[in-house]
Enzyme design. Structure first.
Site, PDB file in Angstrom:
ATOM      1  N   SER A  42      -5.320  57.644  39.644  1.00  0.00           N
ATOM      2  CA  SER A  42      -6.484  58.186  40.353  1.00  0.00           C
ATOM      3  C   SER A  42      -6.069  58.937  41.614  1.00  0.00           C
ATOM      4  O   SER A  42      -5.050  58.636  42.222  1.00  0.00           O
ATOM      5  CB  SER A  42      -7.394  57.012  40.722  1.00  0.00           C
ATOM      6  OG  SER A  42      -8.386  57.404  41.637  1.00  0.00           O
ATOM      7  N   GLN A  63      -6.008  62.034  37.690  1.00  0.00           N
ATOM      8  CA  GLN A  63      -7.459  62.150  37.869  1.00  0.00           C
ATOM      9  C   GLN A  63      -7.740  62.809  39.209  1.00  0.00           C
ATOM     10  O   GLN A  63      -7.265  62.378  40.250  1.00  0.00           O
ATOM     11  CB  GLN A  63      -8.097  60.766  37.775  1.00  0.00           C
ATOM     12  CG  GLN A  63      -9.605  60.782  37.963  1.00  0.00           C
ATOM     13  CD  GLN A  63      -9.997  60.724  39.424  1.00  0.00           C
ATOM     14  OE1 GLN A  63      -9.430  59.948  40.180  1.00  0.00           O
ATOM     15  NE2 GLN A  63     -10.959  61.537  39.831  1.00  0.00           N
ATOM     16  N   TYR A  65     -10.414  65.007  41.977  1.00  0.00           N
ATOM     17  CA  TYR A  65     -11.752  65.373  42.444  1.00  0.00           C
ATOM     18  C   TYR A  65     -11.679  66.782  43.005  1.00  0.00           C
ATOM     19  O   TYR A  65     -10.637  67.202  43.496  1.00  0.00           O
ATOM     20  CB  TYR A  65     -12.231  64.415  43.535  1.00  0.00           C
ATOM     21  CG  TYR A  65     -12.508  63.010  43.044  1.00  0.00           C
ATOM     22  CD1 TYR A  65     -13.552  62.754  42.167  1.00  0.00           C
ATOM     23  CD2 TYR A  65     -11.727  61.935  43.477  1.00  0.00           C
ATOM     24  CE1 TYR A  65     -13.811  61.471  41.723  1.00  0.00           C
ATOM     25  CE2 TYR A  65     -11.990  60.641  43.044  1.00  0.00           C
ATOM     26  CZ  TYR A  65     -13.029  60.419  42.160  1.00  0.00           C
ATOM     27  OH  TYR A  65     -13.283  59.148  41.729  1.00  0.00           O
ATOM     28  N   THR A  91     -12.723  64.718  37.296  1.00  0.00           N
ATOM     29  CA  THR A  91     -13.920  63.871  37.165  1.00  0.00           C
ATOM     30  C   THR A  91     -15.137  64.652  37.643  1.00  0.00           C
ATOM     31  O   THR A  91     -15.158  65.165  38.754  1.00  0.00           O
ATOM     32  CB  THR A  91     -13.740  62.582  37.991  1.00  0.00           C
ATOM     33  OG1 THR A  91     -12.601  61.891  37.476  1.00  0.00           O
ATOM     34  CG2 THR A  91     -14.954  61.677  37.900  1.00  0.00           C
ATOM     35  N   ARG A 100     -23.990  50.679  43.956  1.00  0.00           N
ATOM     36  CA  ARG A 100     -23.356  49.484  43.375  1.00  0.00           C
ATOM     37  C   ARG A 100     -23.834  48.242  44.118  1.00  0.00           C
ATOM     38  O   ARG A 100     -23.292  47.879  45.163  1.00  0.00           O
ATOM     39  CB  ARG A 100     -21.846  49.657  43.396  1.00  0.00           C
ATOM     40  CG  ARG A 100     -21.510  50.838  42.483  1.00  0.00           C
ATOM     41  CD  ARG A 100     -20.117  51.321  42.561  1.00  0.00           C
ATOM     42  NE  ARG A 100     -19.993  52.545  41.771  1.00  0.00           N
ATOM     43  CZ  ARG A 100     -18.957  53.343  41.782  1.00  0.00           C
ATOM     44  NH1 ARG A 100     -17.925  53.052  42.526  1.00  0.00           N
ATOM     45  NH2 ARG A 100     -18.944  54.425  41.037  1.00  0.00           N
ATOM     46  N   LYS A 187     -13.793  64.790  32.835  1.00  0.00           N
ATOM     47  CA  LYS A 187     -14.148  63.375  32.603  1.00  0.00           C
ATOM     48  C   LYS A 187     -15.571  63.134  33.119  1.00  0.00           C
ATOM     49  O   LYS A 187     -15.857  63.368  34.290  1.00  0.00           O
ATOM     50  CB  LYS A 187     -13.158  62.478  33.347  1.00  0.00           C
ATOM     51  CG  LYS A 187     -13.475  61.002  33.275  1.00  0.00           C
ATOM     52  CD  LYS A 187     -12.309  60.191  33.836  1.00  0.00           C
ATOM     53  CE  LYS A 187     -12.578  58.715  33.791  1.00  0.00           C
ATOM     54  NZ  LYS A 187     -13.554  58.277  34.785  1.00  0.00           N
ATOM     55  N   HIS A 211     -18.854  56.590  33.244  1.00  0.00           N
ATOM     56  CA  HIS A 211     -18.118  55.966  34.341  1.00  0.00           C
ATOM     57  C   HIS A 211     -18.265  54.442  34.288  1.00  0.00           C
ATOM     58  O   HIS A 211     -18.365  53.775  35.318  1.00  0.00           O
ATOM     59  CB  HIS A 211     -18.623  56.517  35.682  1.00  0.00           C
ATOM     60  CG  HIS A 211     -17.554  56.677  36.728  1.00  0.00           C
ATOM     61  ND1 HIS A 211     -16.990  57.899  37.035  1.00  0.00           N
ATOM     62  CD2 HIS A 211     -16.954  55.786  37.551  1.00  0.00           C
ATOM     63  CE1 HIS A 211     -16.104  57.742  38.003  1.00  0.00           C
ATOM     64  NE2 HIS A 211     -16.052  56.470  38.325  1.00  0.00           N
ATOM     65  N   ARG A 214     -21.300  52.909  36.095  1.00  0.00           N
ATOM     66  CA  ARG A 214     -21.262  52.705  37.553  1.00  0.00           C
ATOM     67  C   ARG A 214     -21.937  53.823  38.334  1.00  0.00           C
ATOM     68  O   ARG A 214     -21.981  53.794  39.540  1.00  0.00           O
ATOM     69  CB  ARG A 214     -19.801  52.616  38.017  1.00  0.00           C
ATOM     70  CG  ARG A 214     -19.073  51.396  37.502  1.00  0.00           C
ATOM     71  CD  ARG A 214     -17.571  51.610  37.505  1.00  0.00           C
ATOM     72  NE  ARG A 214     -16.990  51.826  38.813  1.00  0.00           N
ATOM     73  CZ  ARG A 214     -16.705  50.865  39.679  1.00  0.00           C
ATOM     74  NH1 ARG A 214     -16.958  49.623  39.390  1.00  0.00           N
ATOM     75  NH2 ARG A 214     -16.161  51.147  40.840  1.00  0.00           N
TER      76      ARG A 214
HETATM   77  C1  LIG Z   1     -12.993  49.581  39.741  1.00  0.00           C
HETATM   78  C2  LIG Z   1     -13.095  50.906  39.055  1.00  0.00           C
HETATM   79  C3  LIG Z   1     -12.587  52.029  39.686  1.00  0.00           C
HETATM   80  C4  LIG Z   1     -12.672  53.285  39.080  1.00  0.00           C
HETATM   81  N1  LIG Z   1     -12.116  54.372  39.709  1.00  0.00           N
HETATM   82  C5  LIG Z   1     -12.192  55.595  39.126  1.00  0.00           C
HETATM   83  C6  LIG Z   1     -11.614  56.742  39.749  1.00  0.00           C
HETATM   84  O1  LIG Z   1     -11.023  56.668  40.831  1.00  0.00           O
HETATM   85  N2  LIG Z   1     -11.742  57.939  39.132  1.00  0.00           N
HETATM   86  C7  LIG Z   1     -12.385  58.056  37.923  1.00  0.00           C
HETATM   87  O2  LIG Z   1     -12.492  59.169  37.398  1.00  0.00           O
HETATM   88  N3  LIG Z   1     -12.903  56.986  37.296  1.00  0.00           N
HETATM   89  C8  LIG Z   1     -12.822  55.768  37.857  1.00  0.00           C
HETATM   90  N4  LIG Z   1     -13.366  54.674  37.213  1.00  0.00           N
HETATM   91  C9  LIG Z   1     -13.976  54.839  35.880  1.00  0.00           C
HETATM   92  C10 LIG Z   1     -12.952  54.587  34.772  1.00  0.00           C
HETATM   93  O3  LIG Z   1     -11.977  55.591  34.725  1.00  0.00           O
HETATM   94  C11 LIG Z   1     -13.648  54.562  33.392  1.00  0.00           C
HETATM   95  O4  LIG Z   1     -14.380  55.750  33.200  1.00  0.00           O
HETATM   96  C12 LIG Z   1     -14.580  53.365  33.240  1.00  0.00           C
HETATM   97  O5  LIG Z   1     -14.050  52.218  33.863  1.00  0.00           O
HETATM   98  C13 LIG Z   1     -14.804  53.082  31.756  1.00  0.00           C
HETATM   99  O6  LIG Z   1     -15.676  52.012  31.575  1.00  0.00           O
HETATM  100  P1  LIG Z   1     -15.194  50.499  31.287  1.00  0.00           P
HETATM  101  O7  LIG Z   1     -14.802  49.920  32.613  1.00  0.00           O
HETATM  102  O8  LIG Z   1     -16.408  49.884  30.718  1.00  0.00           O
HETATM  103  O9  LIG Z   1     -14.032  50.573  30.324  1.00  0.00           O
HETATM  104  C14 LIG Z   1     -13.299  53.409  37.809  1.00  0.00           C
HETATM  105  C15 LIG Z   1     -13.803  52.275  37.169  1.00  0.00           C
HETATM  106  C16 LIG Z   1     -13.710  51.034  37.775  1.00  0.00           C
HETATM  107  C17 LIG Z   1     -14.255  49.827  37.042  1.00  0.00           C
END
Ligand SMILES: Cc1cc2nc3c(=O)[nH]c(=O)nc-3n(C[C@H](O)[C@H](O)[C@H](O)COP(=O)(O)O)c2cc1C
Length: 314
Positions: A42, A63, A65, A91, A100, A187, A211, A214
Site C-alpha cells: 500500500s 497500490q 492514490y 485505488t 468506520r 481497484k 473495499h 469499508r
Molecule cells: C485494514 C485494511 C486496510 C486496507 N488498506 C487498503 C489500502 O491502503 N489501499 C487499498 O487500496 N485497499 C485497502 N484495503 C482494502 C483491501 O485491499 C481489499 O480491497 C479488501 O480488504 C477486500 O475485502 P476483504 O477484507 O473482505 O477480503 C484495506 C482493507 C483493510 C481490511
C-alpha cells in the site's frame, strides 16, 4: 496482466501492516512468495516497496492514490519502476474515507483516542506493545519523502485531506496509464460503464471491489457485479475481484464467473495479527487445500475448467 501465479488468490494491498504484527509487509510478502502468488504494498504501507521487491520473486503490485501534485504522481511511478514493480494498482474508491463506526468505538481514529476499550486491548495483549517498542520505529516509507511524519496519525490525515486529489478524472488517469506504460489496473470498479472506460483508456486490468465493505454503506456486493462486468469487458481486459472472500468456494465461484484472480484482505490480516508470517502461511495453505479439494469434488483438474455453469443464480 501478464503475471503467472501458482495460486489464483493474492494478498490485496492493505495499509499499516506493522500495526497488525511487527513484521508487517515483510511477513505477508514472504508468505506470498512461499505460495507463488502476488501481493500488494500500500501507499500507506509500513515497509518500503524497494525492500520488499528485493525480498521476493513473485509479482508485487504497488497500490497508489492520486495526488494533486502531478509531479509527485510521476515521481512515485518512477520509484516503482526503479524497483521493478510489476503491477500499478490505482485505488479509485477512496476519494474519501468510509464511516468506520467500529473505529469510533475503539478510538482508532485521527487523532488517536485511548479510551477504556483501547486500554483493555493494550493491557490484554502486552506482547504487541513490547514488540512495537522493541522493533524499528514505525514509519510510512512510501510517503516519508513527501510528507512530514512527525505528527503520527494526524500526518496521515493531512496526507488524505491535503495531498490527494478528490477531483481526479478519467483524463488524469489516462495520462498516468500512458506514463506508466505497463500493467496498470484500477481497484474499486463497481459498474459496467466504468469497466468499459478503464479498458478504453488503456488499463490492462480492473479489480471489482467494494473495499471489503469499508467504504459506501449499502453498496452492492462486488460478487454481484462480477458476471455482468466480465461479459462486458472480459475479452479486452483482465477482471480481478475482491471483497468478502473467506473460503475456497468463494474463490471458485468468482473464477467460474470469469475472474482471473481473487484478492483477499481480512482473510490474511487477522492471521497476520495472530501469528505473523506463520499465520499468513497457514491461511494461504488452508485456502490452497480447500481449492484443491473442492475442485476435485467439482470434477475440475484446472482452474480453466471452472465455467459459468458451475454457478447457478437463484
Ligand atoms: C485494514 C485494511 C486496510 C486496507 N488498506 C487498503 C489500502 O491502503 N489501499 C487499498 O487500496 N485497499 C485497502 N484495503 C482494502 C483491501 O485491499 C481489499 O480491497 C479488501 O480488504 C477486500 O475485502 P476483504 O477484507 O473482505 O477480503 C484495506 C482493507 C483493510 C481490511
Amino acid at each position: 496482466m501478464g503475471q503467472k501465479l501458482a495460486l489464483p488468490v493474492y494478498c490485496s494491498p492493505t495499509a499499516l501492516q506493522r500495526l497488525f504484527h511487527h513484521d508487517g509487509e515483510r511477513a505477508v510478502a514472504a508468505a506470498a512468495e512461499k505460495f507463488g502468488t502476488m501481493f500488494g504494498v500500500s501507499s500507506i504501507g509500513t515497509v518500503s516497496m524497494e525492500e520488499i521487491a528485493q525480498q521476493v520473486t513473485v509479482p508485487q503490485a504497488y497500490q497508489f492514490y492520486f495526488h494533486k501534485d502531478r509531479g509527485l504522481n510521476r515521481a512515485m511511478m518512477e520509484r516503482a519502476k526503479a524497483s521493478n514493480i510489476q503491477v500499478m494498482m490505482l485505488t479509485v474508491d477512496s476519494i474519501t474515507g468510509g464511516n468506520r463506526e467500529r473505529d469510533l468505538r475503539t478510538g482508532f481514529t485521527i487523532p488517536f483516542r485511548l479510551n477504556l476499550k483501547g486500554l483493555w486491548e493494550f493491557a490484554t495483549r502486552p506482547m504487541w506493545g513490547i514488540n512495537y517498542l522493541t522493533h524499528e520505529k514505525f514509519s510510512l516509507p512510501q510517503l516519508d519523502a513527501h510528507i512530514k511524519m512527525e505528527g503520527g496519525a494526524s500526518s496521515i490525515s493531512e496526507y488524505f485531506s491535503n495531498l490527494l486529489d478528490p477531483s481526479m478524472n478519467w483524463h488524469d488517469v489516462e495520462e498516468m496509464v500512458k506514463y506508466w506504460d505497463g500493467q496498470f489496473c484500477l481497484k474499486g470498479i463497481m459498474s459496467v460503464e466504468d469497466a468499459q472506460r478503464a479498458a478504453d483508456i488503456g488499463c490492462t486490468g480492473i479489480i471489482i471491489s467494494n473495499h471489503g465493505g469499508r467504504q459506501l454503506d449499502g453498496s452492492r456486493s462486488s460478487f454481484d457485479h462480477l458476471a455482468e462486468i466480465v461479459d462486458a469487458v472480459g475479452e479486452r481486459i483482465d477482471v480481478l475481484f475482491d471483497s468478502g472472500v473467506q473460503r475456497g468456494t468463494h474463490v471458485l465461484k468468482a473464477l467460474a464467473l470469469g475472474a482471473k484472480a481473487v484478492g483477499v484482505g481480512r482473510y490474511y490480516l487477522y492471521p497476520l495479527a495472530a501469528a505473523g508470517q506463520a499465520g499468513v502461511e497457514r491461511a494461504l495453505g488452508l485456502m490452497k487445500t480447500e481449492l484443491e479439494r473442492d475442485m476435485r469434488l467439482m470434477g475440475c483438474k484446472n482452474v480453466s475448467e471452472l465455467i459459468r455453469k458451475h454457478v447457478r443464480f437463484r
